[in-house]
Design a protein around this motif. Structure first.
Motif, mmCIF file in Angstrom:
data_model
loop_
_atom_site.group_PDB
_atom_site.id
_atom_site.type_symbol
_atom_site.label_atom_id
_atom_site.label_comp_id
_atom_site.label_asym_id
_atom_site.label_seq_id
_atom_site.Cartn_x
_atom_site.Cartn_y
_atom_site.Cartn_z
ATOM 1 N N GLN A 294 2.298 -7.923 9.446
ATOM 2 C CA GLN A 294 3.711 -6.894 9.706
ATOM 3 C C GLN A 294 4.704 -7.151 10.356
ATOM 4 O O GLN A 294 4.862 -6.383 11.251
ATOM 5 C CB GLN A 294 2.932 -5.964 9.847
ATOM 6 N N PRO B 238 5.244 7.117 4.661
ATOM 7 C CA PRO B 238 6.149 5.668 3.906
ATOM 8 C C PRO B 238 6.841 5.778 3.560
ATOM 9 O O PRO B 238 7.629 7.160 2.492
ATOM 10 C CB PRO B 238 4.950 4.792 3.169
ATOM 11 N N ASN C 71 -1.572 -2.317 -6.744
ATOM 12 C CA ASN C 71 -0.653 -3.884 -6.677
ATOM 13 C C ASN C 71 -0.337 -4.090 -8.609
ATOM 14 O O ASN C 71 -0.739 -3.703 -9.214
ATOM 15 C CB ASN C 71 -1.370 -5.323 -6.234
ATOM 16 N N ARG D 215 3.708 -10.055 5.399
ATOM 17 C CA ARG D 215 2.171 -9.187 4.911
ATOM 18 C C ARG D 215 1.202 -9.183 6.202
ATOM 19 O O ARG D 215 1.122 -7.680 6.197
ATOM 20 C CB ARG D 215 1.827 -9.815 4.294
ATOM 21 N N LYS E 76 0.467 0.099 -0.256
ATOM 22 C CA LYS E 76 -0.767 -0.002 0.351
ATOM 23 C C LYS E 76 -0.006 1.070 1.594
ATOM 24 O O LYS E 76 -2.024 1.582 1.994
ATOM 25 C CB LYS E 76 0.450 -1.124 1.044
ATOM 26 N N LYS E 77 0.905 1.242 2.282
ATOM 27 C CA LYS E 77 0.929 1.953 3.314
ATOM 28 C C LYS E 77 0.395 3.589 2.810
ATOM 29 O O LYS E 77 -0.268 3.919 3.521
ATOM 30 C CB LYS E 77 2.086 2.476 4.389
ATOM 31 N N PRO F 117 8.210 -5.607 -4.501
ATOM 32 C CA PRO F 117 7.800 -5.925 -3.335
ATOM 33 C C PRO F 117 7.666 -4.327 -2.059
ATOM 34 O O PRO F 117 6.592 -3.651 -1.402
ATOM 35 C CB PRO F 117 8.774 -6.887 -2.166
ATOM 36 N N ALA F 118 8.608 -4.121 -2.581
ATOM 37 C CA ALA F 118 8.502 -2.500 -0.949
ATOM 38 C C ALA F 118 7.659 -0.956 -2.021
ATOM 39 O O ALA F 118 7.498 -0.697 -1.612
ATOM 40 C CB ALA F 118 10.286 -1.679 -1.749
ATOM 41 N N ASN G 49 5.004 -2.509 -3.495
ATOM 42 C CA ASN G 49 3.430 -2.623 -3.353
ATOM 43 C C ASN G 49 3.839 -2.410 -1.652
ATOM 44 O O ASN G 49 2.001 -1.284 -1.692
ATOM 45 C CB ASN G 49 3.556 -4.134 -3.281
ATOM 46 N N TYR G 50 4.514 -2.545 -1.008
ATOM 47 C CA TYR G 50 4.097 -1.843 0.411
ATOM 48 C C TYR G 50 4.267 -0.465 0.920
ATOM 49 O O TYR G 50 3.101 0.310 1.547
ATOM 50 C CB TYR G 50 5.284 -2.738 1.261
ATOM 51 N N TYR G 51 4.786 0.187 -0.108
ATOM 52 C CA TYR G 51 4.105 1.823 -0.581
ATOM 53 C C TYR G 51 3.518 2.339 -0.610
ATOM 54 O O TYR G 51 2.567 3.314 0.093
ATOM 55 C CB TYR G 51 5.746 2.343 -1.346
#
Length: 340
Positions: A280, A87, A25, A277, A114-115, A107-108, A110-112
């Protein structure tokens, strides 16, 4: 049989080494200066074995990693023995203020990450993935700044000083400052390297509350070396928020780990972001049950305060928030007890 193939076929997470990253993160962004100024993302990485450290990466390093992974594992690859759905990385931006661009990407990215770290084990064992999340000597030599994005939004103010009557210096948990830290608000404690800080509470896994030189405030854990920690029974401050998720005629229960005090009152926006989050989905509505058992939709901070206030009249389990969230679809109104 090669290790990647063995891992893929057996899907055995236990076979992975302890230093494999399992979560990452962005804690903050920092400006660096070379021939021109640029911003790096300060990333907190956690490994399977429980280690935690910081790495510093530019967007172009994310882009280089994604390019290599697409060549190696992407659906268009003609040489890859295994392929998977990778991702999506946020696109390059060529015009704009550098700091604003970096902030908007958090944010993007962090999501990247995570995936990416949720992909099959043979991707986690890829050399370039391992190098990207590895803490290099350069990373370990960096002095972190504030790590503001790990800072808790709420806390209890104890207002205890190490000079207060009855304060037990010998028995108090304490830490030594590794770096200078300058608080940017009344909540944060300012100190110098080598200062002794008496610890008052653990706000969450990343921030502590302490006192030094007659001042009390919170500060990042990464800025200090713990000399005497809190007792073990006080160390785990994870609480759980119970959520009921409604989809069609099915209702499922999910308990979400929240590192905040049970008496804290979150902001409406923070609750919405957390639920989006976790589930999803963006087209969700937050609700709670009133004293009559009817679902009431949350729309503002005032609604959240009312929900929390009403919940404290009800019994609750240890480490479980007394209020519960009911997650429905935005356009689904049949769950409400409305007159025809």
């Amino acid at each position: 049989m090669s290790l990647p193939r063995q891992l893929r076929e057996e899907s055995d997470f236990d076979q992975l080494p302890d230093d494999v990253p399992i979560s990452a993160n962005i804690a903050d962004i920092e400006e660096k200066r070379g021939f021109t100024s640029y911003f790096v993302f300060v990333i907190e990485v956690k490994t399977k074995g429980g280690a935690k450290y910081l790495i510093y990466r530019r967007y172009r390093q994310f882009y280089a990693l994604q390019t290599k992974l697409e060549e190696r594992f992407g659906p268009e690859s003609k040489t890859a023995p295994f392929v998977c759905t990778l991702p999506t990385l946020p696109a390059k931006v060529y015009v704009g203020v550098k700091q604003e661009i970096a902030e908007s990407r958090i944010p993007a990215l962090n999501y990247y990450m995570k995936k990416l770290l949720s992909l099959p084990p043979w991707v986690l064992m890829d050399e370039d993935v391992r190098i990207f999340f590895y803490q290099s000597s350069y990373d370990s030599e960096q002095i972190p700044q504030a790590l503001r994005r790990l800072r808790p939004r709420t806390r209890r103010v104890k207002n205890i000083s190490s000079q207060a009557p009855g304060f037990d210096r010998l028995g108090a948990p304490c830490a030594e400052a590794l770096f200078d830290f300058t608080g940017n608000s009344k909540l944060e404690l300012t100190f110098k390297a080598k200062d002794m800080i008496f610890l008052l509470s653990r706000i969450n896994k990343d921030w502590l509350e302490g006192t030094t030189h007659g001042a009390t405030g919170i500060f990042p854990v990464s800025f200090v070396r713990i000399i005497k920690d809190f007792p073990e029974d006080e160390d785990d401050l994870t609480n759980w928020l119970r959520c009921y998720y409604y989809e069609d005629t099915i209702s499922t229960i999910r308990d979400i780990a929240v590192e905040e005090d049970l008496r804290s009152t979150p902001l409406y926006k923070d609750l919405v972001d957390l639920m989006r989050r976790e589930f999803q989905r963006s087209d969700i509505a937050l609700n709670y049950r009133d004293s009559q058992g009817d679902l009431v939709r949350l729309l503002s901070d005032q609604d959240v305060k009312l929900m929390v206030k009403q919940a404290w009249d009800q019994p609750s389990q240890k480490r479980l928030f007394p209020w519960k969230l009911h997650i429905t679809q935005q356009d689904d109104f049949h769950v409400y007890n409305t007159a025809p």
